[in-house]
Design a protein around this motif. Structure first.
Motif, PDB file in Angstrom:
ATOM      1  N   SER A 291       0.857  -1.193   0.000  1.00  0.00           N
ATOM      2  CA  SER A 291       0.000   0.000   0.000  1.00  0.00           C
ATOM      3  C   SER A 291       0.885   1.232   0.000  1.00  0.00           C
ATOM      4  CB  SER A 291      -0.897   0.023   1.246  1.00  0.00           C
ATOM      5  OG  SER A 291      -1.603   1.254   1.326  1.00  0.00           O
ATOM      6  N   GLY A 292       0.505   2.204  -0.796  1.00  0.00           N
ATOM      7  CA  GLY A 292       1.225   3.474  -0.824  1.00  0.00           C
ATOM      8  C   GLY A 292       0.243   4.632  -0.714  1.00  0.00           C
ATOM      9  N   THR A 293       0.559   5.578   0.139  1.00  0.00           N
ATOM     10  CA  THR A 293      -0.287   6.768   0.315  1.00  0.00           C
ATOM     11  C   THR A 293       0.561   8.017   0.136  1.00  0.00           C
ATOM     12  OG1 THR A 293      -1.842   5.682   1.837  1.00  0.00           O
ATOM     13  CG2 THR A 293      -1.688   8.084   1.966  1.00  0.00           C
ATOM     14  N   VAL A 294       0.069   8.943  -0.682  1.00  0.00           N
ATOM     15  CA  VAL A 294       0.665  10.271  -0.801  1.00  0.00           C
ATOM     16  C   VAL A 294      -0.368  11.263  -0.275  1.00  0.00           C
ATOM     17  CG1 VAL A 294       1.530  12.045  -2.375  1.00  0.00           C
ATOM     18  CG2 VAL A 294       2.074   9.632  -2.782  1.00  0.00           C
ATOM     19  N   ALA A 295      -0.002  12.009   0.756  1.00  0.00           N
ATOM     20  CA  ALA A 295      -0.941  12.934   1.403  1.00  0.00           C
ATOM     21  C   ALA A 295      -0.341  14.326   1.441  1.00  0.00           C
ATOM     22  CB  ALA A 295      -1.252  12.458   2.822  1.00  0.00           C
TER      23      ALA A 295
ATOM     24  N   SER B 127      -7.364  -4.594  -2.120  1.00  0.00           N
ATOM     25  CA  SER B 127      -8.702  -4.754  -1.565  1.00  0.00           C
ATOM     26  C   SER B 127      -9.271  -3.409  -1.148  1.00  0.00           C
ATOM     27  CB  SER B 127      -8.686  -5.699  -0.356  1.00  0.00           C
ATOM     28  OG  SER B 127      -9.945  -5.723   0.283  1.00  0.00           O
ATOM     29  N   TYR B 128     -10.325  -2.966  -1.828  1.00  0.00           N
ATOM     30  CA  TYR B 128     -11.009  -1.728  -1.460  1.00  0.00           C
ATOM     31  C   TYR B 128     -11.596  -1.828  -0.057  1.00  0.00           C
ATOM     32  CZ  TYR B 128     -14.774   1.764  -1.381  1.00  0.00           C
ATOM     33  OH  TYR B 128     -15.624   2.780  -1.020  1.00  0.00           O
ATOM     34  N   ASP B 129     -12.296  -2.922   0.248  1.00  0.00           N
ATOM     35  CA  ASP B 129     -12.937  -3.074   1.549  1.00  0.00           C
ATOM     36  C   ASP B 129     -11.925  -3.083   2.685  1.00  0.00           C
ATOM     37  OD1 ASP B 129     -15.469  -3.151   0.422  1.00  0.00           O
ATOM     38  OD2 ASP B 129     -15.482  -5.332   0.232  1.00  0.00           O
ATOM     39  N   LEU B 130     -10.836  -3.817   2.512  1.00  0.00           N
ATOM     40  CA  LEU B 130      -9.799  -3.869   3.541  1.00  0.00           C
ATOM     41  C   LEU B 130      -9.209  -2.484   3.774  1.00  0.00           C
ATOM     42  CD1 LEU B 130      -7.844  -5.406   5.425  1.00  0.00           C
ATOM     43  CD2 LEU B 130      -6.388  -5.794   3.422  1.00  0.00           C
ATOM     44  N   HIS B 131      -8.964  -1.765   2.705  1.00  0.00           N
ATOM     45  CA  HIS B 131      -8.405  -0.419   2.837  1.00  0.00           C
ATOM     46  C   HIS B 131      -9.359   0.487   3.614  1.00  0.00           C
ATOM     47  CE1 HIS B 131      -6.423   3.335   2.020  1.00  0.00           C
ATOM     48  NE2 HIS B 131      -7.429   3.776   1.275  1.00  0.00           N
ATOM     49  N   CYS B 132     -10.634   0.472   3.267  1.00  0.00           N
ATOM     50  CA  CYS B 132     -11.602   1.343   3.946  1.00  0.00           C
ATOM     51  C   CYS B 132     -11.729   1.001   5.425  1.00  0.00           C
ATOM     52  CB  CYS B 132     -12.970   1.245   3.273  1.00  0.00           C
ATOM     53  SG  CYS B 132     -13.025   2.006   1.630  1.00  0.00           S
ATOM     54  N   ARG B 133     -11.654  -0.288   5.770  1.00  0.00           N
ATOM     55  CA  ARG B 133     -11.783  -0.703   7.170  1.00  0.00           C
ATOM     56  C   ARG B 133     -10.586  -0.302   8.011  1.00  0.00           C
ATOM     57  NH1 ARG B 133     -13.055  -5.778   5.037  1.00  0.00           N
ATOM     58  NH2 ARG B 133     -11.149  -6.623   5.943  1.00  0.00           N
ATOM     59  N   THR B 134      -9.409  -0.264   7.406  1.00  0.00           N
ATOM     60  CA  THR B 134      -8.182  -0.079   8.188  1.00  0.00           C
ATOM     61  C   THR B 134      -7.507   1.272   7.996  1.00  0.00           C
ATOM     62  OG1 THR B 134      -6.795  -1.061   6.431  1.00  0.00           O
ATOM     63  CG2 THR B 134      -7.737  -2.564   8.085  1.00  0.00           C
ATOM     64  N   ALA B 135      -7.928   2.044   7.000  1.00  0.00           N
ATOM     65  CA  ALA B 135      -7.188   3.264   6.629  1.00  0.00           C
ATOM     66  C   ALA B 135      -7.106   4.274   7.764  1.00  0.00           C
ATOM     67  CB  ALA B 135      -7.818   3.904   5.394  1.00  0.00           C
ATOM     68  N   LYS B 136      -8.213   4.496   8.467  1.00  0.00           N
ATOM     69  CA  LYS B 136      -8.203   5.516   9.524  1.00  0.00           C
ATOM     70  C   LYS B 136      -7.192   5.176  10.613  1.00  0.00           C
ATOM     71  CE  LYS B 136     -11.102   7.940  12.891  1.00  0.00           C
ATOM     72  NZ  LYS B 136     -12.491   8.165  13.385  1.00  0.00           N
ATOM     73  N   ALA B 137      -7.197   3.944  11.095  1.00  0.00           N
ATOM     74  CA  ALA B 137      -6.267   3.552  12.151  1.00  0.00           C
ATOM     75  C   ALA B 137      -4.823   3.609  11.665  1.00  0.00           C
ATOM     76  CB  ALA B 137      -6.606   2.144  12.642  1.00  0.00           C
ATOM     77  N   ARG B 138      -4.591   3.200  10.434  1.00  0.00           N
ATOM     78  CA  ARG B 138      -3.236   3.240   9.880  1.00  0.00           C
ATOM     79  C   ARG B 138      -2.757   4.678   9.735  1.00  0.00           C
ATOM     80  NH1 ARG B 138      -5.069   0.941   4.925  1.00  0.00           N
ATOM     81  NH2 ARG B 138      -3.091   1.691   4.039  1.00  0.00           N
ATOM     82  N   LEU B 139      -3.641   5.559   9.283  1.00  0.00           N
ATOM     83  CA  LEU B 139      -3.286   6.976   9.151  1.00  0.00           C
ATOM     84  C   LEU B 139      -3.005   7.602  10.517  1.00  0.00           C
ATOM     85  CD1 LEU B 139      -5.788   8.192   6.443  1.00  0.00           C
ATOM     86  CD2 LEU B 139      -3.326   8.630   6.388  1.00  0.00           C
ATOM     87  N   GLN B 140      -3.847   7.305  11.499  1.00  0.00           N
ATOM     88  CA  GLN B 140      -3.653   7.880  12.828  1.00  0.00           C
ATOM     89  C   GLN B 140      -2.309   7.472  13.408  1.00  0.00           C
ATOM     90  OE1 GLN B 140      -7.527   6.594  14.496  1.00  0.00           O
ATOM     91  NE2 GLN B 140      -7.858   8.734  15.055  1.00  0.00           N
ATOM     92  N   GLU B 141      -1.913   6.225  13.183  1.00  0.00           N
ATOM     93  CA  GLU B 141      -0.597   5.807  13.668  1.00  0.00           C
ATOM     94  C   GLU B 141       0.514   6.546  12.933  1.00  0.00           C
ATOM     95  OE1 GLU B 141       2.160   1.821  14.321  1.00  0.00           O
ATOM     96  OE2 GLU B 141       0.225   1.639  13.278  1.00  0.00           O
ATOM     97  N   ALA B 142       0.384   6.661  11.622  1.00  0.00           N
ATOM     98  CA  ALA B 142       1.427   7.321  10.834  1.00  0.00           C
ATOM     99  C   ALA B 142       1.505   8.817  11.102  1.00  0.00           C
ATOM    100  CB  ALA B 142       1.177   7.083   9.345  1.00  0.00           C
ATOM    101  N   MET B 143       0.342   9.433  11.436  1.00  0.00           N
ATOM    102  CA  MET B 143       0.291  10.880  11.632  1.00  0.00           C
ATOM    103  C   MET B 143       0.400  11.292  13.092  1.00  0.00           C
ATOM    104  SD  MET B 143      -2.743  11.708   8.857  1.00  0.00           S
ATOM    105  CE  MET B 143      -2.573  13.493   8.855  1.00  0.00           C
ATOM    106  N   GLY B 144       0.296  10.332  14.009  1.00  0.00           N
ATOM    107  CA  GLY B 144       0.480  10.681  15.407  1.00  0.00           C
ATOM    108  C   GLY B 144      -0.777  10.748  16.239  1.00  0.00           C
TER     109      GLY B 144
END
Length: 272
Positions: free
Chosen positions: A168-172, A217-234
């Motif tokens: 997975s790769g995210t550019v924000a 997986s679209y569904d997997l991404h939607c279920r986990t994205a918020k928690a993954r972002l919060q960890e990466a962003m603090g």
């Protein structure tokens, strides 16, 4: 520019966090990975490079029109409430009869919530979504932010996420909200070319994601994205807006979506 990489059970999770001022340089560096199609991306590559720096006032006009249509439906500034006091414009008859000294009522502004809120909208969309729909979502998000900053501090991020099996790769990129630069912010949020040109291109170049959904997986991404972002962003309080694959209440019923969101993160209106 900041990177965050973590190996999780689904695979390699990669993030690139950018400030708005870093976008023009990355556009020049990675433009070869950006593929133009008018109905899909909207702006040409030269237009994308120019507007990413100077902004787009036409999107500001759309935001202004949308906000004007909401004036009687959604609280645009901090609400009022009635409070009991020894002085005021309206008598509180039961309190007076009971001999309570605070038997008058006056109106005061509701307190501002100083707890910061991070808003993150995933601008990734399925290929069948046209550029106009992407822009509609951006106009609604900009309206939300313009209302929310009247009530509490807001940190606004948008970005794209792509991937393949095990990757997975995210550019924000961060949108300046203090002050809110409307012309540039509206383009960074609402232009399909920012998501599908800049975001996808940089993501594929830096993270080698390919053209699929994160971890395939679209569904997997939607279920986990918020928690993954919060960890990466603090961490912190976050409103996460999922990527668009089919229908979206931000587009199909934006007023109702705004009302629900404002009520959840601000509360509403006047207390009786």
């Amino acid at each position: 520019m900041r990177t965050f990489v973590k190996q999780i059970s689904q695979g390699k999770d990669q993030f690139l966090f950018l400030e708005a001022g870093e976008i023009p340089g990355l556009l020049e560096k990675h433009s070869g990975r950006m593929h133009y199609s008018s109905g899909w991306m909207g702006d040409s590559i030269p237009e994308l490079k120019r507007k990413a720096t100077t902004g787009d006032n036409s999107l500001v006009e759309e935001s202004d029109k949308f906000l004007a249509s909401l004036e009687d439906q959604v609280p645009m500034s901090r609400g009022w409430r009635n409070v009991d006091d020894v002085v005021g414009a309206i008598p509180n008859v039961p309190a007076f009869l009971a001999g309570h000294p605070q038997h008058m009522r006056r109106r005061e502004r509701a307190a501002r919530d100083n707890a910061p809120l991070t808003i993150y909208m995933d601008l990734t969309t399925s290929a069948m979504i046209d550029a106009k729909t992407v822009t509609k979502r951006g106009v609604v998000l900009l309206a939300l932010v313009r209302m929310l900053i009247e009530h509490r501090p807001v940190e606004l991020w948008v970005g794209t996420s792509k991937g393949r099996r095990g990757v997975s790769g995210t550019v924000a990129w961060k949108i300046d909200t203090a002050p809110l630069d409307l012309a540039r912010s509206s383009f960074h949020i609402g232009a399909s070319s920012m998501a599908r040109g800049f975001g996808y291109g940089v993501d594929d170049s830096v993270h080698e994601t390919g053209g699929g959904w994160p971890f395939d997986s679209y569904d997997l991404h939607c279920r986990t994205a918020k928690a993954r972002l919060q960890e990466a962003m603090g961490g912190g309080d976050m409103l996460f807006i999922s990527p668009l694959m089919g229908t979206d209440p931000m587009v199909s019923d934006p007023v109702a979506w705004l009302k629900r969101t404002m009520k959840e993160y601000v509360g509403g209106g006047e207390e009786e």
